[in-house]
Enzyme design. Structure first.
Site, PDB file in Angstrom:
ATOM      1  N   ASP A 389       0.819  -1.224   0.000  1.00 29.91           N
ATOM      2  CA  ASP A 389       0.000   0.000   0.000  1.00 29.91           C
ATOM      3  C   ASP A 389       0.853   1.275   0.000  1.00 29.91           C
ATOM      4  O   ASP A 389       0.487   2.263  -0.633  1.00 29.91           O
ATOM      5  CB  ASP A 389      -0.894   0.044   1.251  1.00 29.91           C
ATOM      6  CG  ASP A 389      -1.880  -1.111   1.274  1.00 29.91           C
ATOM      7  OD1 ASP A 389      -2.131  -1.684   0.208  1.00 29.91           O
ATOM      8  OD2 ASP A 389      -2.383  -1.434   2.366  1.00 29.91           O
TER       9      ASP A 389
HETATM   10  P1  NAP Z   1       0.900  -3.973   3.113  1.00 25.97           P
HETATM   11  O1  NAP Z   1       0.290  -3.014   2.164  1.00 25.97           O
HETATM   12  O2  NAP Z   1       0.046  -4.534   4.158  1.00 25.97           O
HETATM   13  O3  NAP Z   1       1.553  -5.130   2.248  1.00 25.97           O
HETATM   14  C1  NAP Z   1       2.357  -6.089   2.837  1.00 25.97           C
HETATM   15  C2  NAP Z   1       2.782  -7.061   1.764  1.00 25.97           C
HETATM   16  O4  NAP Z   1       3.766  -7.918   2.354  1.00 25.97           O
HETATM   17  C3  NAP Z   1       1.666  -7.958   1.285  1.00 25.97           C
HETATM   18  O5  NAP Z   1       1.176  -7.518   0.044  1.00 25.97           O
HETATM   19  C4  NAP Z   1       2.303  -9.359   1.232  1.00 25.97           C
HETATM   20  O6  NAP Z   1       2.222  -9.851  -0.100  1.00 25.97           O
HETATM   21  C5  NAP Z   1       3.759  -9.101   1.600  1.00 25.97           C
HETATM   22  N1  NAP Z   1       4.317 -10.173   2.411  1.00 25.97           N
HETATM   23  C6  NAP Z   1       3.733 -10.829   3.439  1.00 25.97           C
HETATM   24  N2  NAP Z   1       4.541 -11.773   3.902  1.00 25.97           N
HETATM   25  C7  NAP Z   1       5.684 -11.727   3.150  1.00 25.97           C
HETATM   26  C8  NAP Z   1       6.900 -12.465   3.143  1.00 25.97           C
HETATM   27  N3  NAP Z   1       7.130 -13.468   4.000  1.00 25.97           N
HETATM   28  N4  NAP Z   1       7.834 -12.125   2.244  1.00 25.97           N
HETATM   29  C9  NAP Z   1       7.624 -11.138   1.369  1.00 25.97           C
HETATM   30  N5  NAP Z   1       6.484 -10.402   1.319  1.00 25.97           N
HETATM   31  C10 NAP Z   1       5.531 -10.708   2.213  1.00 25.97           C
HETATM   32  O7  NAP Z   1       2.167  -3.342   3.878  1.00 25.97           O
HETATM   33  P2  NAP Z   1       2.774  -1.885   3.839  1.00 25.97           P
HETATM   34  O8  NAP Z   1       3.094  -1.470   2.451  1.00 25.97           O
HETATM   35  O9  NAP Z   1       3.846  -1.910   4.860  1.00 25.97           O
HETATM   36  O10 NAP Z   1       1.579  -0.952   4.290  1.00 25.97           O
HETATM   37  C11 NAP Z   1       1.119  -0.887   5.603  1.00 25.97           C
HETATM   38  C12 NAP Z   1      -0.397  -0.855   5.597  1.00 25.97           C
HETATM   39  O11 NAP Z   1      -0.826  -0.976   6.964  1.00 25.97           O
HETATM   40  C13 NAP Z   1      -0.980   0.431   5.063  1.00 25.97           C
HETATM   41  O12 NAP Z   1      -2.182   0.179   4.410  1.00 25.97           O
HETATM   42  C14 NAP Z   1      -1.230   1.222   6.326  1.00 25.97           C
HETATM   43  O13 NAP Z   1      -2.222   2.218   6.160  1.00 25.97           O
HETATM   44  C15 NAP Z   1      -1.665   0.133   7.244  1.00 25.97           C
HETATM   45  N6  NAP Z   1      -1.539   0.542   8.642  1.00 25.97           N
HETATM   46  C16 NAP Z   1      -0.316   0.713   9.170  1.00 25.97           C
HETATM   47  C17 NAP Z   1      -0.196   1.187  10.450  1.00 25.97           C
HETATM   48  C18 NAP Z   1       1.137   1.484  11.062  1.00 25.97           C
HETATM   49  O14 NAP Z   1       1.169   2.089  12.117  1.00 25.97           O
HETATM   50  N7  NAP Z   1       2.233   1.068  10.469  1.00 25.97           N
HETATM   51  C19 NAP Z   1      -1.325   1.454  11.190  1.00 25.97           C
HETATM   52  C20 NAP Z   1      -2.579   1.255  10.596  1.00 25.97           C
HETATM   53  C21 NAP Z   1      -2.662   0.797   9.320  1.00 25.97           C
HETATM   54  P3  NAP Z   1       2.277 -11.435  -0.380  1.00 25.97           P
HETATM   55  O15 NAP Z   1       1.214 -12.047   0.449  1.00 25.97           O
HETATM   56  O16 NAP Z   1       2.037 -11.529  -1.846  1.00 25.97           O
HETATM   57  O17 NAP Z   1       3.647 -11.887   0.010  1.00 25.97           O
END
Ligand code: NAP
Length: 462
Positions: A389
């Protein structure tokens, strides 16, 4: 101990909390900040113990041992990826402690001759109400993240009316406690109503938004502690609770801003439902190019500037040490490598900073979103590991998308983008990512750690 001396030491402890918080605002000073805060807490605890009331040291030591044991076991056993729910549980325990301490204090003052004054009863009611909402809300948040309660937003008609009625009923019970403190059963009725309210407040929020809810509940737990501080007339508890309340609220606001969403949208809007069907096919069909660690190694050999953007998947695969090996190798070959850290990458604020710091990546190599974005146009290879994301260009291009307007790291502006993840499945927001099908993107499908290790091996062999 004289009250004046106790208060002076409490003041010193409070100053240490504030300097501790200041230190925690930067990775370089975070360890010192933590130490300052812990020293303040130690001072506050020791003085409170020396100045203690009716509780015997035996009971305090027994509580200390049981609490320390449970805490240590939880901290050792918990997976790094499950940290948000653990923090959520801790907030909940803080709320429950406030409920119990305020309830016990009410019983204690009723046994005294004069009965409680207005300040004590109002603070007791506030403590019971906020503490109980915090405890039950946190349990539901924990359950949603742990998969014990449905992650889906549970909605029904008349939701808001039910919550307003419950809030009014809790306030009515609170008024009875204030007017007739000897009617103590109303305190526990208030706690019971607030418990239902806590459950109903969190159930309609999707699992995807739980980290924000946990930050908000953290703020509530601080407010409950402040109220308990007024019940016990303990100044350091009032100050520490206010600091937790304020910092929890600031953190909530930072998280909402980083997702370009309002708090109201988080609390009342649905988010994180997975999009499926034709549209996904249209975006990816025939356009996704898979690559191998060997090919990525060749790309890196000829690069001058590399930016790595970590996300939740790096935490899942625990790839931070392999990433550090790659960093050391590239830097020793004269290739500049930096890290682009999005404020909400991962599942809790600072998630990526903690992992990269654990792997000894120098702090000055961690760049915040704005800084790294200004450099991506001159970057040869952007490696995205387990992020989705936070690098999704639809945030810029599609005003109808759930992440529309969320600031992202513009990896698509680099000459070549390598995305490491296991499949094309979506991230937290549940939406497809056109970056995976872009002309300059190569997909390295597989576990994050294994793929980075493979690339390091290929670089060494090549
Ligand atoms: P993300 O959008 O959740 O994507 C994580 C990706 O990691 C997934 O698409 C998954 O794809 C991949 N993944 C999972 N396990 C894996 C592995 N073993 N090896 C390689 N890839 C792996 O993560 P992000 O880009 O870090 O974004 C964070 C999201 O969390 C945002 O939408 C944000 O708004 C939300 N959020 C964050 C917080 C915060 O405080 N950080 C708080 C609230 C909401 P595969 O399954 O294809 O591997």
């Amino acid at each position: 101990m004289s009250t004046a001396l106790v208060n002076i030491i409490y003041l010193i402890a409070s100053a240490l909390f504030i300097f501790g918080l200041k230190g925690l605002t930067h990775p370089r000073t975070a360890v010192r900040g933590n130490l300052l805060g812990a020293t303040g807490m130690l001072l506050a605890v020791v003085v409170t113990l020396l100045n203690k009331g009716i509780v015997s040291y035996e009971i305090i030591i027994a509580g200390f041992i049981v609490g320390a044991l449970i805490g240590a076991i939880l901290a050792i056993k918990i997976q790094m990826t499950a940290m948000p729910q653990l923090v959520g549980l801790y907030n909940g325990f803080g709320g429950a402690a406030s409920v119990l301490v305020a309830g016990a204090a009410l019983i204690e003052v009723m046994l005294a001759q004069n009965g409680p004054d207005m300040q004590t009863t109002v603070a007791t009611v506030a403590s019971g109400l906020i503490g109980s909402v915090t405890f039950w809300g946190s349990l539901i948040a924990f359950g949603k993240l742990q998969g014990l309660v449905t992650e889906k937003a549970v909605r029904y008609t008349g939701e808001q009316i039910v919550k307003i009625i419950l809030l009014l009923a809790a306030i009515a019970a609170g008024v009875v406690v204030v007017m007739q403190p000897d009617q103590q059963q109303f305190y526990w009725i208030l706690v019971g109503i607030a418990a239902v309210l806590g459950v109903l407040l969190v159930m309609p929020i999707g699992g995807a938004d739980m980290p924000v809810v946990i930050a908000l509940l953290n703020s509530y737990s601080g407010l409950a502690a402040t109220a308990t501080g007024f019940v016990l007339q303990n100044n350091v508890l009032i100050i520490a609770g206010s600091l937790v309340g304020a910092s929890g609220l600031i953190l909530t606001s930072i998280m909402c801003k980083a997702m370009n969403r309002s708090l109201a949208n988080v609390l009342f809007g649905g988010f994180g439902e997975v999009e499926e069907g034709e549209e996904v096919e249209d975006i990816y069909a025939g356009k996704v190019k898979a690559t191998s660690p060997e090919e990525v190694a060749m790309l890196l050999e000829t690069a001058q500037r590399v930016v790595l953007v970590p996300g939740y998947g790096m935490a899942v695969s625990q790839a931070q040490h392999a990433v550090r090996d790659l960093f050391n190798l590239l830097e020793s070959n004269g290739i500049e490598m930096e890290f682009g850290v999005h404020p909400v990458a991962g599942r809790m604020p600072g998630h990526m900073n903690v992992l990269l710091a654990e792997a000894d990546i120098p702090y000055d190599k961690l760049k915040e979103m704005d800084e790294v974005n200004s450099m991506l146009g001159q970057t040869d290879v952007a490696i995205v590991i387990g992020a989705n994301d936070v690098v999704n260009p639809v945030a810029r291009t599609d005003p109808g998308s759930p992440i529309a307007g969320m600031p992202i790291i513009d990896v698509d502006k680099a000459k070549t983008v390598v995305v490491i993840k296991r499949s094309l499945s979506p991230g937290f927001a549940g939406i497809p990512n056109p970056l995976f099908a872009a002309d300059n993107t190569l997909m390295l499908f597989g576990d994050g750690k294994k793929m980075i290790q493979g690339t390091v091996t290929a670089l060494k062999e090549g």
